[in-house]
Motif scaffolding. Structure first.
Motif, PDB file in Angstrom:
ATOM      1  N   ALA A   1       0.921  -1.265   0.104  1.00  0.00           N
ATOM      2  CA  ALA A   1       0.012   0.091  -0.016  1.00  0.00           C
ATOM      3  C   ALA A   1       1.006   1.222   0.002  1.00  0.00           C
ATOM      4  O   ALA A   1       0.524   1.995  -0.772  1.00  0.00           O
ATOM      5  N   PHE A   2       1.914   1.281   0.638  1.00  0.00           N
ATOM      6  CA  PHE A   2       2.849   2.262   0.823  1.00  0.00           C
ATOM      7  C   PHE A   2       3.515   2.538  -0.529  1.00  0.00           C
ATOM      8  O   PHE A   2       3.335   4.045  -0.970  1.00  0.00           O
ATOM      9  N   PHE A   3       3.932   1.622  -1.268  1.00  0.00           N
ATOM     10  CA  PHE A   3       4.415   1.843  -2.666  1.00  0.00           C
ATOM     11  C   PHE A   3       3.484   2.343  -3.596  1.00  0.00           C
ATOM     12  O   PHE A   3       3.708   3.122  -4.610  1.00  0.00           O
ATOM     13  N   ALA A   4       2.075   1.802  -3.645  1.00  0.00           N
ATOM     14  CA  ALA A   4       0.983   2.242  -4.369  1.00  0.00           C
ATOM     15  C   ALA A   4       0.724   3.597  -4.131  1.00  0.00           C
ATOM     16  O   ALA A   4       0.466   4.328  -5.187  1.00  0.00           O
ATOM     17  N   ASN A   5       0.746   4.040  -2.822  1.00  0.00           N
ATOM     18  CA  ASN A   5       0.547   5.608  -2.806  1.00  0.00           C
ATOM     19  C   ASN A   5       1.526   6.367  -3.132  1.00  0.00           C
ATOM     20  O   ASN A   5       1.185   7.654  -3.460  1.00  0.00           O
ATOM     21  N   LYS A   6       2.849   6.004  -3.066  1.00  0.00           N
ATOM     22  CA  LYS A   6       3.640   6.844  -3.705  1.00  0.00           C
ATOM     23  C   LYS A   6       3.879   6.866  -5.228  1.00  0.00           C
ATOM     24  O   LYS A   6       4.774   7.102  -5.916  1.00  0.00           O
ATOM     25  N   GLY A   7       3.088   5.918  -5.775  1.00  0.00           N
ATOM     26  CA  GLY A   7       3.093   5.696  -7.366  1.00  0.00           C
ATOM     27  C   GLY A   7       4.356   4.837  -7.656  1.00  0.00           C
ATOM     28  O   GLY A   7       4.666   5.073  -8.856  1.00  0.00           O
ATOM     29  N   ILE A   8       4.874   3.936  -7.306  1.00  0.00           N
ATOM     30  CA  ILE A   8       5.973   3.078  -7.395  1.00  0.00           C
ATOM     31  C   ILE A   8       5.243   1.630  -7.713  1.00  0.00           C
ATOM     32  O   ILE A   8       4.602   1.165  -6.788  1.00  0.00           O
ATOM     33  N   ASP A   9       5.495   1.171  -8.690  1.00  0.00           N
ATOM     34  CA  ASP A   9       5.240  -0.243  -9.349  1.00  0.00           C
ATOM     35  C   ASP A   9       6.392  -1.237  -8.885  1.00  0.00           C
ATOM     36  O   ASP A   9       7.445  -0.962  -9.307  1.00  0.00           O
ATOM     37  N   LEU A  10       5.848  -2.150  -7.677  1.00  0.00           N
ATOM     38  CA  LEU A  10       6.669  -2.866  -7.188  1.00  0.00           C
ATOM     39  C   LEU A  10       6.955  -4.399  -7.808  1.00  0.00           C
ATOM     40  O   LEU A  10       5.627  -4.958  -7.828  1.00  0.00           O
ATOM     41  N   VAL A  11       7.570  -5.084  -8.496  1.00  0.00           N
ATOM     42  CA  VAL A  11       7.734  -6.279  -9.338  1.00  0.00           C
ATOM     43  C   VAL A  11       8.759  -7.005  -8.652  1.00  0.00           C
ATOM     44  O   VAL A  11       9.948  -7.095  -8.772  1.00  0.00           O
ATOM     45  N   VAL A  12       8.013  -8.053  -7.801  1.00  0.00           N
ATOM     46  CA  VAL A  12       9.119  -8.948  -7.064  1.00  0.00           C
ATOM     47  C   VAL A  12       9.058 -10.495  -7.833  1.00  0.00           C
ATOM     48  O   VAL A  12       8.045 -10.544  -8.444  1.00  0.00           O
ATOM     49  N   GLY A  13      10.113 -11.062  -7.380  1.00  0.00           N
ATOM     50  CA  GLY A  13      10.369 -12.336  -8.139  1.00  0.00           C
ATOM     51  C   GLY A  13      10.528 -12.384  -9.573  1.00  0.00           C
ATOM     52  O   GLY A  13      10.427 -13.396 -10.248  1.00  0.00           O
ATOM     53  N   VAL A  14      11.086 -11.362  -9.848  1.00  0.00           N
ATOM     54  CA  VAL A  14      11.513 -11.121 -11.501  1.00  0.00           C
ATOM     55  C   VAL A  14      12.964 -10.626 -11.696  1.00  0.00           C
ATOM     56  O   VAL A  14      13.319  -9.643 -11.076  1.00  0.00           O
ATOM     57  N   ARG A  15      13.622 -11.432 -12.291  1.00  0.00           N
ATOM     58  CA  ARG A  15      15.270 -11.160 -12.528  1.00  0.00           C
ATOM     59  C   ARG A  15      15.486 -10.422 -13.679  1.00  0.00           C
ATOM     60  O   ARG A  15      15.125 -10.786 -14.886  1.00  0.00           O
ATOM     61  N   ALA A  16      16.200  -9.077 -13.684  1.00  0.00           N
ATOM     62  CA  ALA A  16      16.690  -8.397 -14.553  1.00  0.00           C
ATOM     63  C   ALA A  16      17.843  -9.203 -15.481  1.00  0.00           C
ATOM     64  O   ALA A  16      18.739  -9.546 -14.551  1.00  0.00           O
ATOM     65  N   VAL A  17      17.739  -9.551 -16.591  1.00  0.00           N
ATOM     66  CA  VAL A  17      18.815 -10.342 -17.102  1.00  0.00           C
ATOM     67  C   VAL A  17      19.887  -9.270 -18.095  1.00  0.00           C
ATOM     68  O   VAL A  17      21.001  -9.906 -18.445  1.00  0.00           O
ATOM     69  N   ASP A  18      19.430  -8.382 -18.807  1.00  0.00           N
ATOM     70  CA  ASP A  18      20.119  -7.430 -19.408  1.00  0.00           C
ATOM     71  C   ASP A  18      19.694  -5.768 -19.551  1.00  0.00           C
ATOM     72  O   ASP A  18      18.644  -5.563 -19.551  1.00  0.00           O
ATOM     73  N   ILE A  19      20.635  -5.190 -19.970  1.00  0.00           N
ATOM     74  CA  ILE A  19      20.445  -3.648 -20.230  1.00  0.00           C
ATOM     75  C   ILE A  19      20.883  -3.332 -21.483  1.00  0.00           C
ATOM     76  O   ILE A  19      22.047  -3.588 -22.138  1.00  0.00           O
TER      77      ILE A  19
END
Length: 412
Positions: free
Chosen positions: A65-83
């Protein structure tokens, strides 16, 4: 849609996202984390969590709820693999890629692994993540004899926690003293005595050559001097390595971490990094350094978040560290490397003292055991470039707060 993408949801990643939003960054903010947990506190993992005084729920930094109120999308359990720097995209394992205008890398560090026979046996554990702590706590229940490889912060904190649980604990440290790279010989000796008094068996200058097992389970540790020590569980705490591979793969400048300036900016002006994965020139260390501490992660990420939002506020905080072992609370401010003089304030015998370190007459760091008030004074002194004389330090009647603070002092 583009905006800020943050890789990593520990202290640096979360603080950077919040700092950018609070400084007026109005675009989308997405935080991607490979762990499935909500962002959590890490320092209690080796202490209160192992002792059962903290739970998974109590460690959570902020709820959804805190992140939602800040307008921050929290995506967990997902690995970033490249940029892809040219296209400004972050590739995700099993998920659509994310576009970004700005990118913050807060991937932290990982435990350095042992490379010797038997290191892959069941019962050889490490401690960096919440899942590591959950596994360690469960293993401690059935273990009677614990061998800890490494006399650094993690090793000593786990030793204290295991000792409190009634376990037989042996610490093997290859250096000639505990916490050799972090504290002076005086503090090392004090902490050694504390652990010995609690029944911990400590071997200094000791290497291990293999870990022996029975039926796939750890059974003993073979030392370099021929000694064999029984073990139901081996906890390895021999330092950390920066999680900077994703930055290296995309061509960012890296040397023992991702190279950043005092705004957290990497060699790509649209990409930032902060925390354990980043290395920066630190004016207090007078050198390029990678700091693994909550204070560094948060303050460096604040500077990065401000820069992402188009504001200013370079990272100039005095480094701080702490460790709780039994009733001894060690607090460190500044970087004591290469000190050439020191002064003692308080009583080592009473377990309440501070050591002030100098280089060419300038105060550069203070280690304190159970004297938190002096840590606050030391932060102010070091940030302001104020150096009480050794005689003033040793005189307990002298008020360290009475020394004036310059107008251009750094943040504390």
């Amino acid at each position: 849609m583009t905006g800020l993408v943050v890789i990593g949801a520990s202290y640096a990643g979360i603080q950077g996202a919040l700092a950018a939003r609070d400084a007026g960054y109005s675009e989308t903010i997405t935080v991607v984390a490979d762990e499935t947990w909500l962002p959590y506190q890490r320092p209690p993992l080796s202490k209160d969590f192992l002792a059962g005084a903290a739970t998974e729920e109590s460690l959570v930094l902020r709820d959804r709820a805190f992140f939602a109120n800040k307008g921050i999308d929290l995506v967990v359990g997902v690995r970033a693999v490249d940029i892809d720097r040219r296209a400004r995209k972050v590739g995700l394992a099993g998920h659509p890629e994310l576009n970004f205008d700005k990118l913050l890398i807060g991937t932290g560090s990982r435990a350095r692994r042992l490379a010797l026979p038997g290191a892959d046996l069941s019962g050889v554990l490490y401690l960096r993540t919440l899942q590591d702590a959950i596994d360690l706590r469960a293993s401690l229940l059935d273990a009677a004899e614990i061998v800890i490889v490494g006399g650094g912060f993690i090793g000593l904190e786990v030793a204290a926690s295991a000792c409190k649980l009634g376990k037989k604990v042996t610490v093997l440290e290859s250096a000639p003293r505990l916490l050799e790279r972090a504290v002076s010989p005086t503090v090392s000796e004090f902490l050694l005595d504390v652990h010995l008094q609690h029944g911990v068996d400590i071997h200094l200058g000791e290497t291990i050559v293999s870990i022996e097992g029975e039926n796939g389970l750890v059974a003993a540790v073979q030392c370099g001097n021929g000694t064999k020590i029984r073990a139901d569980l081996v906890l390895v705490g021999v330092g950390g390595l920066p999680n900077d591979q994703i930055a290296r793969d995309t061509g960012l400048s890296c040397t023992n971490g991702i190279t950043v300036d005092d705004h957290g900016r990497t060699s790509d002006p649209n990409i930032f990094a902060a925390g354990d994965c980043a290395t920066h020139y630190n004016s207090f260390a007078q050198d390029w350094i990678r700091l693994e501490s909550v204070q560094n992660a948060q303050d460096q990420a604040k500077a990065a978040g401000l820069a992402i939002a188009g504001s200013t506020g370079p990272y100039a905080s005095v480094p701080r560290f702490w460790s709780d072992q039994y009733d001894a609370k060690l607090q460190i401010v500044g970087i004591s490397r290469n000190f050439d003089d020191q002064a003692l304030r308080g009583s080592i015998d009473d377990g309440q003292f501070s050591i002030f370190y100098y280089r060419q007459g300038k105060l550069i760091a203070v280690d304190s055991i159970n004297r938190p008030g002096e840590q606050l004074a030391a932060r102010r002194l070091i940030a302001g470039g104020i150096s009480p004389t050794p005689d003033q330090v040793t005189d307990l009647s002298f008020d360290l707060k009475s020394l004036p603070k310059p107008a251009n002092a750094a943040r504390v």
